[in-house]
Design an enzyme around this catalytic site. Structure first.
Site: not given
Ligand code: URA
Length: 433
Positions: A83, A162, A169, A184, A188
Site C-alpha cells: 500500500h 472504513d 472524514r 483506516s 483494510k
Molecule cells: N488512506 C486511507 O486509506 N485512509 C486514510 O485515512 C488516509 C489515507
C-alpha cells in the site's frame, strides 16, 4: 453502559475509551444505529483529543471486523500486499505486483479509486482496453490462486466501517489524524487477507504527509498497529518531492510501467519497486534477506518473467495483452504541447502536487467522485530534479483531449517546475526503511 451521546462527550472531554466502547461505536455506526452527525462529532472529538496506543489498536480491529475478512489460506503459496499513501505518478503497483508474483509470492490487492489530483491504481488499470476491476471476493481469491496476482476494487463487504467513516472524514476536516489514518489503512490491509504487507509512506510536496517527521510518525504507528493485529508488516518512508518516474496520467503511466517491466523504465521507479519488492519477498518467507529478494527480482526482470506475469494478469482481468507490444492500443489524447525552459540553469525542483493538479486540469483526475477520467490525458516529464537545461530545452509535454484543458493544464504545469542557477541539494529516494 454509556449512551452514544455520553461516549461522544467522554472523548470530547479527553477521556480514554475501553475496548468495548470503541467496538460499540464502530458496530453501531456500521449497522446504521449511530447517525452520521453523531459519528462526525465523535470523529472530531477523536481528532482533537487523540486516541492512545491501545485505543488505536481497538479501533483498527473493530473496523477490520466490521465486514468480511478474506481467507487466502487456500492459495497454496505465501501472499503479500502493498500500500502506498499516494503520490503523483505513483504507478508502483503495476510494476511491483507482477514482479513479486513472478518470484513465487502471490499478490492480492484491493485498491481505491483516485480522488484529488490524479487517478488511482484502478483508474490506471482501467485505461487498458477491456480491463475489469470489479470482481467478487470468491473470484478474487480464485484468480490469486490461478494467476498469482489480482488487483481489484475494494469490495463493499470489506471494512464497511472504513468506507462510511472515510466518507464523513473527507467532509468534516478529520482526515489528517494519525490514529484515524492508521485505523483506516491497517483495517483494510488486515481484512484483505495477505499476511505480508509492505507500506510505502510518502513524504514531500506531492505527498499527504508533507514533512519527514509526520511521515516517520505515521510509518511507526502503521507498523506498530499492524504487528498488534498479527500482520507481518514493514513500512518504508520514500520521497515524493517530485513525481515518480516521468509520467503522470493513466494510460501514460501504464506505458511507463510496461517499459519498466522490460527493464527500460526510469531509475527511481525501478529502484523503488526493487526495494519494496525485496521486502515483500523477505516478509513472505521467499527470501532470507532483502539482498536475496532483490537479486531474485532483478533476475526476473532481466529474464522477462515479470513482463510475462503482467501479460497473464492483464488477460485474467479481461484486458487486451497486445498493449505490451503495441502501446498505440492504449487511449491517447488528441492534443499536446511541449513546455520549454525560458533560461539556462538546473531543474531546481518540482511542486509535485502542482504537477498533479496540472494533470487533473488536463483531465487525468476527477474533481468529484462521479466525474469521468480522460485515460489518455496527462504529463510526460522530459527532466528530473537537478538536470541541467539550456534555454529552449523541453521540460515536459502536456496531453489533453480539448484545447481548453490543454491550456489550463499547461499553465499549471509550467508553474510547477522551477529553474535555478545552482543544482539543488540531492534528496534520497528513501528517507527511512
Ligand atoms: N488512506 C486511507 O486509506 N485512509 C486514510 O485515512 C488516509 C489515507
Amino acid at each position: 453502559m454509556k449512551s452514544l451521546v455520553e461516549l461522544i462527550e467522554w472523548k470530547r472531554d479527553g477521556n480514554r475509551h475501553t475496548e468495548e466502547e470503541i467496538e460499540r461505536i464502530v458496530h453501531a455506526f456500521t449497522q446504521g444505529e449511530m447517525p452520521d452527525y453523531q459519528m462526525s462529532a465523535w470523529l472530531m472529538a477523536a481528532f482533537l483529543r487523540g486516541l492512545d496506543a491501545d485505543e488505536t489498536v481497538w479501533l483498527t480491529r473493530a473496523m477490520r471486523d466490521s465486514g468480511t475478512v478474506v481467507d487466502l489460506s487456500g492459495v497454496g503459496m505465501p501472499v503479500a500486499d502493498k500500500h502506498s499513501t499516494g503520490g503523483v505518478g505513483d504507478k508502483t503497483t503495476l510494476v511491483l505486483g507482477p514482479l513479486v508474483a513472478s518470484c513465487g509470492v502471490a499478490v492480492a490487492k484491493m485498491s481505491g479509486r483516485g480522488l484529488g489530483h490524479t487517478g488511482g491504481t484502478l483508474d490506471k488499470l482501467e485505461s487498458i482496453p477491456g480491463f475489469r476491476v470489479e470482481m467478487s471476493v470468491e473470484s478474487f481469491v480464485e484468480q490469486v490462486k490461478r494467476v498469482g496476482i489480482a488487483v481489484i476494487a475494494q469490495s463493499p463487504d470489506i471494512c464497511p466501517a472504513d468506507k462510511k467513516m472515510y466518507a464523513l472524514r473527507d467532509v468534516t476536516g478529520t482526515v489528517p489524524s494519525i490514529p484515524l489514518i492508521v485505523g483506516s489503512i491497517i483495517s483494510k490491509k488486515a481484512a484483505g487477507g495477505a499476511s505480508a504487507i509492505v507500506l510505502d509512506v510518502k513524504t514531500g510536496s506531492g505527498a499527504f504527509m508533507k514533512t519527514e517527521d509526520e511521515a516517520r510518525a505515521l510509518a511507526r504507528e502503521l507498523q506498530r498497529v499492524g504487528h498488534a493485529l498479527g500482520l507481518k508488516i514493514q513500512c518504508v518512508v520514500s520521497d515524493m518531492d517530485q513525481p515518480l518516474g516521468r509520467t503522470v496520467g493513466n494510460a501514460l503511466e501504464v506505458c511507463e510501467a510496461i517499459r519498466t517491466l522490460k527493464g527500460e523504465g526510469p531509475e527511481d521507479l525501478q529502484e523503488l519497486c526493487l526495494e519494496l519488492g525485496a521486502r515483500m519477498l523477505r516478509l513472505a518467507g521467499a527470501a532470507a534477506s532483502n539482498a536475496e529478494g532483490r537479486a531474485a527480482l532483478e533476475r526476473s526482470l532481466h529474464e522477462g518473467r515479470a513482463l510475462e506475469t503482467f501479460v497473464r494478469w492483464v488477460e485474467a482481468q479481461g484486458g487486451d495483452p497486445r498493449i505490451v507490444e503495441e502501446p498505440s492500443l492504449l487511449p491517447a489524447a488528441e492534443f499536446s504541447t511541449v513546455l520549454t525552459a525560458d533560461r539556462d540553469g538546473f531543474v531546481g525542483g518540482f511542486d509535485a502536487e502542482g504537477v498533479g493538479r496540472a494533470a487533473l486540469a488536463l483531465g487525468a483526475g476527477r474533481h468529484r467522485k462521479e466525474d469521468a477520467i480522460d485515460p489518455g490525458a496527462g504529463v510526460v516529464l522530459a527532466v528530473k530534479r537537478g538536470d541541467r537545461v539550456v534555454r529552449g530545452d523541453a521540460l515536459a509535454t502536456a496531453h489533453a483531449s480539448t484545447l481548453d484543458r490543454l491550456e489550463a493544464g499547461a499553465e499549471r504545469l509550467r508553474a510547477s517546475i522551477s529553474i535555478a542557477d545552482e543544482p539543488p541539494a540531492p534528496r534520497p529516494l528513501f528517507h527511512e526503511v
